[in-house]
Design an enzyme around this catalytic site. Structure first.
Site, short mmCIF file in Angstrom:
data_model
loop_
_atom_site.label_atom_id
_atom_site.label_comp_id
_atom_site.label_asym_id
_atom_site.label_seq_id
_atom_site.Cartn_x
_atom_site.Cartn_y
_atom_site.Cartn_z
CE LYS A 6 -7.57 -4.53 -5.28
NZ LYS A 6 -6.75 -3.32 -5.37
CE LYS A 58 -1.85 -1.91 3.75
NZ LYS A 58 -3.26 -1.94 3.41
CE LYS A 71 -2.33 3.86 3.00
NZ LYS A 71 -3.58 3.17 2.68
C1 26Q Z 1 -4.32 15.69 -1.19
C2 26Q Z 1 -3.82 16.96 -1.05
C3 26Q Z 1 -2.58 17.24 -1.55
C4 26Q Z 1 -1.85 16.27 -2.19
C5 26Q Z 1 -2.35 14.99 -2.34
C6 26Q Z 1 -3.60 14.71 -1.84
C7 26Q Z 1 -4.11 13.34 -1.94
C8 26Q Z 1 -3.63 12.47 -2.89
C9 26Q Z 1 -4.09 11.18 -2.95
C10 26Q Z 1 -5.06 12.89 -1.06
C11 26Q Z 1 -5.51 11.58 -1.12
C12 26Q Z 1 -5.02 10.71 -2.06
C13 26Q Z 1 -5.42 9.32 -2.15
C14 26Q Z 1 -6.21 8.73 -1.29
C15 26Q Z 1 -6.54 7.31 -1.33
O1 26Q Z 1 -6.04 6.55 -2.14
N1 26Q Z 1 -7.42 6.89 -0.43
C16 26Q Z 1 -7.79 5.51 -0.30
O2 26Q Z 1 -9.00 5.31 -1.02
C17 26Q Z 1 -9.34 3.95 -1.04
C18 26Q Z 1 -10.55 3.79 -1.94
O3 26Q Z 1 -11.68 4.31 -1.32
C19 26Q Z 1 -9.60 3.43 0.37
O4 26Q Z 1 -9.83 2.06 0.30
C20 26Q Z 1 -8.40 3.69 1.25
O5 26Q Z 1 -8.71 3.35 2.60
C21 26Q Z 1 -7.99 5.15 1.16
O6 26Q Z 1 -6.79 5.37 1.86
#
Ligand code: 26Q
Length: 752
Positions: free
Chosen positions: A602, A491, A497
């Site tokens: 998965k 992950k 995590k």
């Molecule tokens: C936000 C602000 C600035 C820069 C980056 C971000 C940013 C980038 C990526 C914030 C969040 C993400 C990604 C989040 C993510 O992958 N969350 C996951 O989503 C999955 C699908 O719903 C969940 O299963 C996970 O628990 C969750 O971590």
């Protein structure tokens, strides 16, 4: 014309004389022809799923499965002594996502097509995607991932829109990815790009001039935003994405002859996290240009949009300074101010509900919740936390808008493609109907006491371990013992995590082995994941893991019993190989912090047993398989939330209060370990654990080590373990993304 004749004609030679690359091209052409024969799904109402990420994985194998010709092609190539999976390996993996959120979007598109729903994805075409992860001196380095070269799974269209950024007009280009459903259904993923983007400006790893928007706009996903220019670039990207999306949606509706006043009748828009939130003011702006008042436009857009929240970590909930938005998208400012004013009036200036805060920052999630008709979390626990804690004031105002949609995964990719042996054995046992009705997997319980079936499940797991061992040997030169217990934690790298907790267990086990206390059989711990380039602590955790990997590898006393592998550049391809080979699925986040997790599903589907906290969808896994088929440890979410609320956690007390925690944490800066790593980085990590530990690693460490030991000993009780594997597979049906999409459609989109 049959496949063999067709391929031979593409190749201009016989299959046996073709190179793998030639075969890859021929198969890709063949698939493309088949896709053209399958009409696009239509319907009165259309969904647009807008997302900054689509972590699609390679397309060839999945498309062959969904077209129902995988086996035929496999046999054909086999006859010619060619391996289809080696041909598939030649396709570069699209680097259009980071983690769970992006992979979820890809599974959703697969399910939308399979359920024959009228719905497209919209995103950006990043030339270098996230980045490619390399390791040097046990540290992560980032290089551009040039995945786009040579990949023709994508097609340029002649659709293009003008987008105004900081007063200048940029002309977009739209590319299409075909999304082909299982047996039926065909939709599209539309990805926007800018022709002037110039890959050659990237130098020295992944650095480039952040101000040169013309050349840099779609180079990378999540470019470094640790300074103002980086944040402005993110706003440029987000607006470019949603402005194109909005123009495409309105254009399609006009072409269909629909009145934009009926937009909510014909269109559903799903906003995947806050990255596409500017679609709301952008659409309102465009509707106002068509003569509507702001109130009329806002009502229509509210009824059209739904918002999915994927996190409760405050640093990930985007808040853009109004001043930055004004620099990049001045055209949106009157709309955002107007929407904010309307909510201020309606809600008596309640600061919890405001869109623009006192520091003049725009809370994108607030915009979403006020101006969409649905806000959903991604697992039961997560949605309850949103309703009762993080978004409580919003929930009080709009109780009927909040709903849960527990995540799911595509069984086509995560069982049929990734684990063909298990998939066809299940067919043998219960027939093929589970592919369309995943709950039918429950019929496997009929074989709960069937020794032959249980042994075969064990054999398949072993075969997958051998397959994975061969793969990783060839890819990285690393040897893995298929008779060892394989534990996997794959992950994004993040403190919540708690990969660092797993690393502390490794130290604990290492020290035990050094004392002569040996595990019942060798254990392999596998990690995979990238750290955001500016996230120092996540990079330090990678450093700790790689340093431990080296220390243990070089110690003949320990390496017979314990092996640590951090796979570089973890991606969908690696996941597909590793998950079927895994025995213990590590889902050890701090309870309340992991929204859902989808890797956990998965692993379960592939017969691994979960070792985890009661967090995200782990709770639902536990409810489905029962206490006896999962290993749960640690504090629950309410206990953790109480600790945060009362400032009741002090990691130093745990460090001082337990001999074994003390020893493991101290070892991080020991002379033994520092020989293989960078003392300064390790010290920084250790100090953080002792004095801050915001995600409470030490709180659950003892409980984790205790329960992991139980799991490792239970593994020796083969009869028990095989039944646990069967129970996990049999109960996984609920986690099909077809079920999730069915629920989104029933409760939010109402497509048909
Ligand atoms: C936000 C602000 C600035 C820069 C980056 C971000 C940013 C980038 C990526 C914030 C969040 C993400 C990604 C989040 C993510 O992958 N969350 C996951 O989503 C999955 C699908 O719903 C969940 O299963 C996970 O628990 C969750 O971590």
């Amino acid at each position: 014309m049959n496949i063999e004749t067709k391929l031979t004609s593409f190749l201009g030679k016989e299959i046996k004389d073709a190179t793998k690359k030639e075969l890859y091209d021929a198969l890709r052409n063949y698939v493309y022809e088949q896709i053209q024969d399958r009409p696009l799904t239509v319907g009165e109402k259309k969904l647009y799923y807008i997302s900054a990420e689509f972590l699609t994985g390679k397309q060839l194998g999945k498309n062959l499965i969904n077209l129902g010709i995988y086996e035929e092609v496999n046999t054909l190539l086999d006859k010619n002594n060619i391996s289809l999976s080696e041909v598939e390996a030649l396709e570069p993996e699209p680097s259009l996502g980071n983690g769970g959120l992006g992979r979820l979007a890809a599974c959703f598109l697969d399910s939308i097509a399979t359920l024959d729903m009228n719905g497209d994805g919209i995103g950006l075409l990043y030339h270098f995607g996230l980045f490619k992860q390399e390791f040097q001196n046990n540290k992560q380095f980032e290089t551009p991932d040039a995945w786009l070269k040579d990949n023709a799974a994508i097609h340029k269209t002649n659709i293009s829109f003008p987008v105004s950024l900081a007063g200048e007009t940029y002309q977009s280009v739209m590319y299409d990815f075909d999304v082909i459903g299982y047996k039926k259904g065909h939709t599209k993923l539309h990805l926007f790009d800018l022709e002037s983007v110039d890959e050659s400006i990237v130098k020295d790893g992944i650095r480039f001039d952040k101000k040169d928007i013309k050349k840099n706009l779609t180079l990378f996903l999540y470019p470094d935003d640790s300074d103002k220019d980086g944040q402005l670039l993110r706003i440029y990207q987000q607006y470019f994405m949603v402005s194109n999306a909005a123009q495409l949606i309105l254009q399609e509706q006009k072409q269909l002859g629909h009145s934009l006043r009926d937009l909510d009748k014909y269109v559903a828009i799903q906003i995947n996290d806050t990255h596409p939130s500017m679609i709301i003011p952008e659409l309102i702006r465009l509707l106002m240009l068509e003569g509507m008042t702001m109130k009329e436009a806002a009502d229509i857009i509210t009824n059209t949009c739904g918002y999915t929240n994927h996190t409760i970590l405050s640093e990930a909930l985007e808040k853009w300074p109004l001043e930055y938005l004004n620099e990049v998208v001045p055209q949106l400012i009157p709309i955002i101010n107007g929407l904010d004013f309307a909510t201020v009036c309606a809600y008596h200036n309640n600061p919890h509900l405001s869109i623009i805060d006192k520091e003049h920052r725009v809370h994108m999630a607030s915009l979403d919740i006020h101006y969409s008709h649905s806000t959903n979390g991604v697992a039961n626990l997560h949605t309850e936390i949103l309703k009762n804690q993080e978004l409580r004031s919003f929930f009080k105002n709009y109780p009927y808008r909040f709903n849960n949609k527990t995540n799911g995964i595509s069984f086509r990719r995560w069982l049929m493609h990734s684990n063909p042996e298990l998939s066809s054995y299940i067919d043998e046992l219960i027939g093929e109907t589970w592919k369309e009705n995943p709950y039918e997997l429950e019929r496997l319980f009929y074989f709960y006491n069937d020794e032959g079936v249980l042994n075969r499940l064990e054999q398949i797991k072993y075969n997958n371990k051998v397959r994975f061992a061969n793969y990783i040997k060839e890819k990285e030169g690393i040897e893995i013992d298929p008779n060892s217990i394989i534990c996997a934690q794959i992950k994004r790298m993040h403190e919540y995590k708690r990969q660092q907790m797993n690393a502390l267990w490794i130290i604990y086990e290492y020290l035990k082995i050094k004392q002569g206390i040996l595990p019942p059989r060798p254990i392999t711990i596998i990690f995979g994941g990238k750290a955001a380039p500016a996230y120092i602590m996540a990079k330090n955790i990678i450093h700790l893991i790689l340093t431990l990997e080296e220390l243990i590898e070089k110690d003949p006393e320990v390496n017979k019993w314990l092996k640590v592998v951090m796979i570089k550049n973890y991606n969908v391809e690696v996941a597909e190989k590793l998950i079927p080979a895994c025995d213990i699925s590590e889902q050890i986040s701090l309870a309340s912090k992991e929204a859902s997790g989808t890797g956990n599903m998965k692993f379960m589907l592939n017969g691994a047993v979960t070792l985890g906290t009661l967090d995200g969808a782990n709770v639902e896994i536990r409810d489905l398989v029962g206490q006896d088929n999962i290993y749960i440890f640690g504090r629950n979410s309410q206990e953790v939330i109480n600790l945060y609320n009362t400032n009741g956690y002090h990691s130093i007390d745990f460090y001082n209060g337990s001999e074994s925690i003390h020893r493991s944490v101290d070892f991080i800066t020991s002379e033994e370990l520092s020989k293989h790593g960078d003392y300064t980085l390790l010290k920084e990590l250790q100090d953080n654990l002792k004095n801050k530990d915001w995600f409470m690693t030490l709180l659950d460490l003892e409980s984790y080590c205790g329960v992991k030991e139980v799991a490792i000993y239970d593994y020796e009780n083969r009869e028990k373990w095989k039944r646990m594997m069967l129970s996990n597979i049999a109960r996984a049906g609920f986690f099909s993304s077809d079920r999730t999409i069915y629920e989104y459609n029933n409760d939010i989109w109402h497509l048909k």
